[in-house]
Design a protein around this motif. Structure first.
Motif, mmCIF file in Angstrom:
data_model
loop_
_atom_site.group_PDB
_atom_site.id
_atom_site.type_symbol
_atom_site.label_atom_id
_atom_site.label_comp_id
_atom_site.label_asym_id
_atom_site.label_seq_id
_atom_site.Cartn_x
_atom_site.Cartn_y
_atom_site.Cartn_z
ATOM 1 N N VAL A 62 0.835 -1.208 0.000
ATOM 2 C CA VAL A 62 0.000 0.000 0.000
ATOM 3 C C VAL A 62 0.864 1.250 0.000
ATOM 4 C CG1 VAL A 62 -1.672 1.356 1.331
ATOM 5 C CG2 VAL A 62 -1.945 -1.127 1.142
ATOM 6 N N LEU A 63 0.547 2.182 -0.889
ATOM 7 C CA LEU A 63 1.146 3.512 -0.904
ATOM 8 C C LEU A 63 0.101 4.473 -0.362
ATOM 9 C CD1 LEU A 63 3.806 4.962 -2.116
ATOM 10 C CD2 LEU A 63 2.223 5.793 -3.850
ATOM 11 N N GLY A 64 0.315 4.961 0.869
ATOM 12 C CA GLY A 64 -0.690 5.754 1.547
ATOM 13 C C GLY A 64 -0.338 7.225 1.670
ATOM 14 N N GLU A 65 -1.075 7.881 2.560
ATOM 15 C CA GLU A 65 -0.970 9.330 2.692
ATOM 16 C C GLU A 65 0.354 9.784 3.293
ATOM 17 O OE1 GLU A 65 -2.513 12.163 1.978
ATOM 18 O OE2 GLU A 65 -3.962 11.152 0.702
ATOM 19 N N ASP A 66 1.073 8.902 4.002
ATOM 20 C CA ASP A 66 2.365 9.327 4.535
ATOM 21 C C ASP A 66 3.360 9.585 3.413
ATOM 22 O OD1 ASP A 66 2.405 6.633 3.916
ATOM 23 O OD2 ASP A 66 3.589 6.036 5.649
ATOM 24 N N VAL A 67 3.240 8.859 2.306
ATOM 25 C CA VAL A 67 4.086 9.124 1.144
ATOM 26 C C VAL A 67 3.505 10.270 0.323
ATOM 27 C CG1 VAL A 67 4.957 8.205 -1.041
ATOM 28 C CG2 VAL A 67 5.025 6.792 1.028
ATOM 29 N N LEU A 68 2.218 10.212 -0.008
ATOM 30 C CA LEU A 68 1.605 11.254 -0.831
ATOM 31 C C LEU A 68 1.745 12.629 -0.176
ATOM 32 C CD1 LEU A 68 -1.684 9.378 -1.834
ATOM 33 C CD2 LEU A 68 0.397 9.656 -3.212
ATOM 34 N N GLY A 69 1.576 12.679 1.150
ATOM 35 C CA GLY A 69 1.637 13.949 1.859
ATOM 36 C C GLY A 69 3.036 14.485 2.058
ATOM 37 N N ALA A 70 4.052 13.726 1.629
ATOM 38 C CA ALA A 70 5.434 14.189 1.766
ATOM 39 C C ALA A 70 5.838 15.141 0.644
ATOM 40 C CB ALA A 70 6.382 12.990 1.790
ATOM 41 N N ARG B 85 8.063 18.399 0.307
ATOM 42 C CA ARG B 85 7.690 19.488 1.206
ATOM 43 C C ARG B 85 8.478 19.390 2.500
ATOM 44 N NH1 ARG B 85 1.915 18.273 4.066
ATOM 45 N NH2 ARG B 85 2.473 20.290 4.938
ATOM 46 N N ALA B 86 8.456 20.486 3.261
ATOM 47 C CA ALA B 86 9.145 20.499 4.555
ATOM 48 C C ALA B 86 8.534 19.453 5.469
ATOM 49 C CB ALA B 86 9.040 21.882 5.184
ATOM 50 N N LYS B 87 9.311 18.906 6.367
ATOM 51 C CA LYS B 87 8.842 17.838 7.242
ATOM 52 C C LYS B 87 7.835 18.307 8.264
ATOM 53 C CE LYS B 87 11.283 14.510 5.498
ATOM 54 N NZ LYS B 87 10.619 13.371 4.816
ATOM 55 N N THR B 88 7.790 19.602 8.555
ATOM 56 C CA THR B 88 6.875 20.107 9.568
ATOM 57 C C THR B 88 5.484 20.199 8.995
ATOM 58 O OG1 THR B 88 7.361 22.379 8.928
ATOM 59 C CG2 THR B 88 8.681 21.418 10.702
ATOM 60 N N GLY B 89 4.515 20.136 9.878
ATOM 61 C CA GLY B 89 3.133 20.360 9.468
ATOM 62 C C GLY B 89 2.388 19.118 9.051
ATOM 63 N N HIS B 90 3.001 17.934 9.069
ATOM 64 C CA HIS B 90 2.274 16.722 8.735
ATOM 65 C C HIS B 90 1.335 16.350 9.878
ATOM 66 C CE1 HIS B 90 4.248 15.459 5.019
ATOM 67 N NE2 HIS B 90 5.342 15.989 5.505
ATOM 68 N N PRO B 91 0.117 15.911 9.566
ATOM 69 C CA PRO B 91 -0.761 15.463 10.621
ATOM 70 C C PRO B 91 -0.224 14.196 11.268
ATOM 71 C CG PRO B 91 -1.689 14.936 8.475
ATOM 72 C CD PRO B 91 -0.492 15.798 8.239
#
Length: 457
Positions: free
Chosen positions: A416-424, A443-449
Motif C-alpha cells: 500500500v502507498l498511503g498518505e504518509d508518502v503522498l503527503g510528503a 515538502r518540509a517535514k513540519t506540518g504533517h498530521p
C-alpha cells in the motif's frame, strides 16, 4: 499503522510468483532486454496472470517473452484492463475463449479479466455474467474455498449494481475545491449529494463510493432492498446495502445515478483514541469522472480534463489490477507494485513482499499491529522497517517506519502507498487519461498530521 477505510471487495489475486527475477521497469531498454531473454514457461505466465496485484508491471515488461499465443492473448487482455481499456480487454478475452479448449485454470483467469474489465467500466450487468462464469471455472479448476467465495461475493454485488440505473455524466466544468486532512491524515472535501452538502473522504482505494446508514437516510438516498457482503481491510466480510443518489455535484462535475455502498454507522467508526468515524467516501467511479486531479499540501483539489497519453504503455506508472490502482514504485531500491490508497493513513508492505525479500527484514524486531478498518480491527504480526526509502519516478521520501506484514499472516493485503508518502510532497496527481501518478517537489517535514497507531509491541 494504516487505517484503510473500506475495500468493497478484496483483490482476487490467486497466488504469488516466488523468486521470479523480472524487472518491474518499463521503457525501450527494458523491453529490448526482455525480448532478448528466453521465452517464459506457461506456468510462469499463468502465475503472473493470476496475481495481478503483485505482478502487473512485471507482466507488462514480460510481454515480448510470452510466445504462447493463447497466453499472449490473456496477457494483452490483462494489460488492457490495467490501462482502463475495457473494449480491447473484452475483445481479447472473447478471442481467447473462442479458441481450442482451454484448461479450467486458464478459463478462470480469462473470466476474472472479463469481470474486472466490466466492473472498471461500470457495466455491472456484464460484470455479473462474467463473475458467474468465473465461479464455474474456479469450481472446475479445483480452486480453494476462499477464491470461490470471492467470486460469489463479486457476482452478488454485480447483480445488485446491475439493477440500478447506470451512472451518467451530465456536465463537467472543472473547478478547484478546498481539501483538508482529518485527524488520521486522510483527505476530505465537501460534495453536494442530492442537494445537501456532505463532507467525504477522497479515497483512491475504494472501488465504490460509501456512506453510513444514518448519512444515507439524512441525504435521502434511495435505499435498495436486500443486502450483500463485501471484503474489508479488517475482516473477511462486512454487511452492506446499496443506495442511489439522483445527483452528485463535486469540483464542477455533475453525475446522475451514483451508487453508494451503505454500511451501518458502527462499521465506519474506527478504534482511534478520542474517536473517529467516516460518514461518506467518494470512490473510484466518481474520482475517475474527474479525469485528472491534483491534491495540494496547501489544501486544494484541482481537477482538469485529461487527454490520452502516447500509445507506448511502458510510459505509464499507474495500472489497474483487481479494480485497484497500482503504482510502480521502489522501496529500499527494490521495485514493487503498490496499491495507491489515499484512504490509508500510512503505507505498508505485504506478506508476499516479506517472503520474497526476507533478507531485507532480517534482524528487525516483530510486533503485533492492530489495523483498523470498516467493521473493526485485525491483528497482524509485522516488523517496522526504519528509514525506508520510497521512490516513485524521480521523487523519493524517507519514512520513519514502514510496516511490513510477516509471511505468517494471511497474505491477503497488498503493498500500500498511503498518505504518509503522498503527503510528503507539495502535491500529488492522478491522470486517468495517461494512467500516471505524479508527485510534486518534496515538502518540509513540519506540518504533517500525526498518524495515530494502535500497534502493540
Amino acid at each position: 499503522m494504516s487505517y484503510r477505510v473500506v475495500r468493497p471487495w478484496r483483490c482476487r489475486g490467486m497466488g504469488f510468483v516466488a523468486g521470479l527475477l523480472l524487472s518491474l521497469g518499463g521503457g525501450a531498454s527494458c523491453i529490448a532486454a526482455q525480448a532478448s531473454a528466453p521465452p517464459l514457461r506457461a506456468a510462469t505466465v499463468e502465475a503472473m496472470l493470476a496475481a495481478p496485484g503483485q505482478e502487473i508491471f512485471t507482466l507488462r515488461a514480460a510481454l515480448p517473452r510470452i510466445d504462447i499465443p493463447s497466453l499472449a492473448l490473456l496477457a494483452r487482455a490483462r494489460i488492457a484492463v490495467a490501462r482502463l481499456d475495457a473494449a480491447e480487454a473484452s475483445q481479447l478475452v472473447d478471442r481467447f475463449l473462442a479458441g481450442k479448449p482451454r484448461s479450467p485454470r486458464q478459463r478462470a483467469i480469462a473470466w476474472e479479466i472479463a469481470t474486472d474489465a466490466a466492473f472498471a467500466d461500470g457495466d455491472y450487468a456484464r460484470a455479473a455474467k462474467a463473475a458467474q462464469q468465473l465461479q464455474a471455472a474456479l469450481a472446475a479448476s479445483g480452486a480453494d474455498a476462499a477464491k470461490r467465495a470471492d467470486a460469489a461475493q463479486t457476482a452478488m454485488m454485480a447483480i445488485q449494481l446491475a439493477a440500478l440505473p447506470v451512472q451518467r455524466l451530465v456536465a463537467y466544468q472543472p473547478h478547484a475545491e478546498p481539501v483538508h486532512k482529518d485527524k488520521v491524515g486522510l483527505p476530505r472535501a465537501t460534495a453536494n449529494i442530492d442537494g445537501r452538502a456532505q463532507e467525504a473522504v477522497l479515497d483512491t482505494g475504494a472501488n465504490l463510493s460509501v456512506v453510513s446508514l444514518s448519512t444515507a437516510r439524512r441525504l435521502g438516498l434511495h435505499l435498495q432492498q436486500g443486502g450483500a457482503s463485501v471484503g474489508s481491510s479488517s475482516r473477511d466480510a462486512v454487511a452492506v446495502r446499496l443506495g442511489l443518489a439522483d445527483t452528485v455535484r463535486f469540483a464542477g462535475l455533475t453525475l446522475h445515478n451514483v451508487a453508494f455502498l451503505v454500511l451501518d454507522d458502527a462499521q465506519l467508526a474506527m478504534p482511534v483514541p478520542g474517536g473517529y468515524r467516516i460518514d461518506a467516501i467518494l470512490g473510484f467511479p466518481v474520482l475517475r469522472a474527474l479525469q485528472r486531479f491534483r491534491i495540494t499540501a496547501a489544501g486544494r483539489l484541482e481537477p482538469s480534463l485529461s487527454t490520452p497519453g502516447p500509445s507506448d504503455a511502458g510510459t505509464e506508472n499507474l495500472l489497474m489490477a483487481g479494480n485497484d490502482m497500482f503504482v510502480r514504485a521502489e522501496v529500499g531500491g527494490v521495485p514493487v507494485a503498490m496499491h495507491l490508497d489515499s484512504g490509508a493513513a500510512s503505507s505498508a508492505l505485504s506478506a508476499a513482499f516479506a517472503r520474497r525479500h526476507a533478507d531485507l527484514l532480517r534482524g528487525l524486531s516483530s510486533r503485533r499491529a492492530h489495523v483498523a478498518g470498516a467493521g473493526g480491527a485485525v491483528e497482524r504480526r509485522t516488523v517496522i522497517w526504519p528509514g525506508a526509502h520510497v521512490r516513485v519516478g524521480d521523487r523519493e521520501t524517507t519514512l520513519a517506519g514502514l510496516d511490513v506484514e510477516l509471511a505468517d499472516g494471511t497474505g491477503a493485503s497488498p503493498n500500500v502507498l498511503g498518505e504518509d508518502v503522498l503527503g510528503a510532497f507539495d502535491w500529488w496527481s492522478v491522470d486517468f487519461g495517461r494512467m500516471r501518478l505524479a508527485l510534486g517537489p518534496p515538502r518540509a517535514k513540519t506540518g504533517h498530521p500525526a498518524v495515530v497507531s494502535t500497534a502493540a509491541p
